[in-house]
Design an enzyme around this catalytic site. Structure first.
Site, PDB file in Angstrom:
ATOM      1  N   PHE A  39       0.816  -1.213   0.000  1.00  0.00           N
ATOM      2  CA  PHE A  39       0.000   0.000   0.000  1.00  0.00           C
ATOM      3  C   PHE A  39       0.848   1.262   0.000  1.00  0.00           C
ATOM      4  O   PHE A  39       0.417   2.315  -0.439  1.00  0.00           O
ATOM      5  CB  PHE A  39      -0.999  -0.005   1.167  1.00  0.00           C
ATOM      6  CG  PHE A  39      -0.365   0.078   2.524  1.00  0.00           C
ATOM      7  CD1 PHE A  39       0.034   1.290   3.028  1.00  0.00           C
ATOM      8  CD2 PHE A  39      -0.182  -1.062   3.290  1.00  0.00           C
ATOM      9  CE1 PHE A  39       0.606   1.365   4.283  1.00  0.00           C
ATOM     10  CE2 PHE A  39       0.404  -0.987   4.528  1.00  0.00           C
ATOM     11  CZ  PHE A  39       0.804   0.225   5.023  1.00  0.00           C
ATOM     12  N   ARG A  40       2.093   1.142   0.464  1.00  0.00           N
ATOM     13  CA  ARG A  40       2.937   2.341   0.499  1.00  0.00           C
ATOM     14  C   ARG A  40       3.257   2.852  -0.903  1.00  0.00           C
ATOM     15  O   ARG A  40       3.540   4.021  -1.085  1.00  0.00           O
ATOM     16  CB  ARG A  40       4.250   2.047   1.234  1.00  0.00           C
ATOM     17  CG  ARG A  40       4.068   1.830   2.717  1.00  0.00           C
ATOM     18  CD  ARG A  40       5.391   1.472   3.378  1.00  0.00           C
ATOM     19  NE  ARG A  40       5.183   0.936   4.706  1.00  0.00           N
ATOM     20  CZ  ARG A  40       4.826  -0.322   4.963  1.00  0.00           C
ATOM     21  NH1 ARG A  40       4.622  -1.171   3.974  1.00  0.00           N
ATOM     22  NH2 ARG A  40       4.654  -0.738   6.182  1.00  0.00           N
ATOM     23  N   GLN A 107       7.968  -8.441   8.067  1.00  0.00           N
ATOM     24  CA  GLN A 107       7.188  -7.227   8.311  1.00  0.00           C
ATOM     25  C   GLN A 107       5.772  -7.388   7.770  1.00  0.00           C
ATOM     26  O   GLN A 107       4.950  -6.492   7.942  1.00  0.00           O
ATOM     27  CB  GLN A 107       7.872  -6.027   7.630  1.00  0.00           C
ATOM     28  CG  GLN A 107       9.247  -5.716   8.208  1.00  0.00           C
ATOM     29  CD  GLN A 107       9.976  -4.637   7.422  1.00  0.00           C
ATOM     30  OE1 GLN A 107      10.162  -4.737   6.216  1.00  0.00           O
ATOM     31  NE2 GLN A 107      10.403  -3.602   8.105  1.00  0.00           N
ATOM     32  N   ILE A 109       1.939  -9.089   7.289  1.00  0.00           N
ATOM     33  CA  ILE A 109       0.911  -9.512   8.245  1.00  0.00           C
ATOM     34  C   ILE A 109      -0.050 -10.509   7.616  1.00  0.00           C
ATOM     35  O   ILE A 109      -1.103 -10.789   8.163  1.00  0.00           O
ATOM     36  CB  ILE A 109       0.125  -8.288   8.778  1.00  0.00           C
ATOM     37  CG1 ILE A 109      -0.548  -7.522   7.624  1.00  0.00           C
ATOM     38  CG2 ILE A 109       1.051  -7.352   9.562  1.00  0.00           C
ATOM     39  CD1 ILE A 109      -1.426  -6.360   8.094  1.00  0.00           C
ATOM     40  N   ASP A 110       0.329 -11.057   6.456  1.00  0.00           N
ATOM     41  CA  ASP A 110      -0.606 -11.865   5.670  1.00  0.00           C
ATOM     42  C   ASP A 110      -0.605 -13.349   6.002  1.00  0.00           C
ATOM     43  O   ASP A 110      -1.439 -14.103   5.496  1.00  0.00           O
ATOM     44  CB  ASP A 110      -0.328 -11.681   4.174  1.00  0.00           C
ATOM     45  CG  ASP A 110       1.154 -11.862   3.820  1.00  0.00           C
ATOM     46  OD1 ASP A 110       1.771 -12.821   4.329  1.00  0.00           O
ATOM     47  OD2 ASP A 110       1.684 -11.039   3.047  1.00  0.00           O
ATOM     48  N   HIS A 125       4.987  -7.097  12.687  1.00  0.00           N
ATOM     49  CA  HIS A 125       3.830  -6.205  12.636  1.00  0.00           C
ATOM     50  C   HIS A 125       2.517  -6.930  12.896  1.00  0.00           C
ATOM     51  O   HIS A 125       1.444  -6.425  12.575  1.00  0.00           O
ATOM     52  CB  HIS A 125       3.786  -5.479  11.283  1.00  0.00           C
ATOM     53  CG  HIS A 125       4.935  -4.547  11.082  1.00  0.00           C
ATOM     54  ND1 HIS A 125       5.288  -4.028   9.858  1.00  0.00           N
ATOM     55  CD2 HIS A 125       5.835  -4.036  11.965  1.00  0.00           C
ATOM     56  CE1 HIS A 125       6.346  -3.237   9.990  1.00  0.00           C
ATOM     57  NE2 HIS A 125       6.704  -3.236  11.260  1.00  0.00           N
ATOM     58  N   CYS A 133     -10.374  -8.481  21.672  1.00  0.00           N
ATOM     59  CA  CYS A 133     -11.145  -7.372  22.218  1.00  0.00           C
ATOM     60  C   CYS A 133     -10.266  -6.657  23.240  1.00  0.00           C
ATOM     61  O   CYS A 133      -9.782  -7.282  24.188  1.00  0.00           O
ATOM     62  CB  CYS A 133     -12.417  -7.892  22.891  1.00  0.00           C
ATOM     63  SG  CYS A 133     -13.311  -6.604  23.796  1.00  0.00           S
ATOM     64  N   THR A 195      12.475  -5.702   1.019  1.00  0.00           N
ATOM     65  CA  THR A 195      12.379  -4.501   1.838  1.00  0.00           C
ATOM     66  C   THR A 195      13.697  -3.759   1.748  1.00  0.00           C
ATOM     67  O   THR A 195      14.754  -4.371   1.631  1.00  0.00           O
ATOM     68  CB  THR A 195      12.085  -4.831   3.314  1.00  0.00           C
ATOM     69  OG1 THR A 195      12.199  -3.621   4.090  1.00  0.00           O
ATOM     70  CG2 THR A 195      13.061  -5.858   3.877  1.00  0.00           C
TER      71      THR A 195
HETATM   72 ZN    ZN Z   1     -14.977  -7.952  24.561  1.00  0.00          ZN
END
Ligand code: ZN
Length: 248
Positions: A39-40, A107, A109-110, A125, A133, A195
């Site tokens: 996305f960068r 780095q 997150i997939d 990351h 939560c 990277t």
């Molecule tokens: Zn909760």
């Protein structure tokens, strides 16, 4: 610098064969070959559809203030449910199975390294594949809890569910950093792929490397400086280079 793909693969093969402890450190370029855009580098595309740049949307403050807009972006632009591991992911998993690779620091997150079969994966990351939560502490595995249909996914306790990813403004997890440093300090070969390692604090991790050879596979040819290791820069496709290695 090797001037051909065959030369690059031969160089990495020789270094891997000579090494006792190899660690791989990867960034977005590892996954772009699996169809996950960085996305960068795509900022312009998003401006047509979103009122804020990705770096703003993917920040802790924005998440708290606009969880609906955050999740609209996260679900469509960050999560790519159908992405499959690419040649680089598969080659790294095979190297680890053969006892030739101590682990992967990423780095990304997939979760594609785990999908490829890698076992020791340090995710600097975080990961899109689990959430929690922040209020009651309940943990959610998989993507079902956050993918809808509601605009904002809610915990049974009524609070907003948070993906376990590091957002802008978040510190990195200290235990994760320690695990990465352990891998790097015990390695005599470090391969950095996809990277330029210019984003701190991840960029500082390379300073912990004490080995002799640093391989940087990066399309744009940029590489971090190092105080002692000989640095080999490779501008070929990371999937093609790693995919060409003989394992065993
Ligand atoms: Zn909760």
């Amino acid at each position: 610098m090797p001037t051909s793909l065959a030369g690059a693969t031969a160089l990495v093969q020789r270094l891997v064969d000579e090494a006792h402890h190899t660690v791989f450190f990867g960034g977005a370029g590892v996954s772009t070959e699996s169809g996950i855009p960085d996305f960068r580098s795509q900022d312009g595309l998003y401006r047509q559809e979103y009122d804020y740049p990705p770096e703003t949307i993917l920040s802790r403050g924005f998440f708290r203030a606009h969880p609906d807009e955050f999740y609209r972006f996260h679900r469509t632009r960050v999560v790519h449910m159908d992405a499959k591991p690419g040649p680089a992911h598969l080659a790294l998993a095979a190297l680890e199975r053969a006892g030739r690779l101590d682990g992967v620091i990423t780095q990304n997150i997939d979760g594609l390294h785990q999908a490829a079969g890698s076992r020791r994966v340090i995710e600097l990351h975080g990961s899109i594949w689990h959430s929690h939560c922040g209020t009651c502490g309940r943990v959610f595995e998989g993507l079902d809890a956050i993918m809808g249909p509601e605009p904002v996914p809610l915990c049974p306790c009524g609070e907003v569910i948070e993906p376990d990813v590091v957002l802008y403004e978040d510190p990195l997890d200290a235990d994760v950093i320690d695990a990465a440093i352990d891998l790097i300090t015990s390695a005599d070969l470090m391969i950095i792929g996809g990277t330029s390692l210019v984003v701190y604090p991840a960029a500082g991790l390379v300073d912990f490397f004490r080995g002799d050879h640093l391989v940087v596979i990066n399309r744009d040819g940029s590489a971090p400086g190092h105080h002692r290791a000989q640095t080999h820069v490779i501008t070929e496709s990371i999937g093609a280079v790693l995919g060409g290695l003989r394992v065993g």
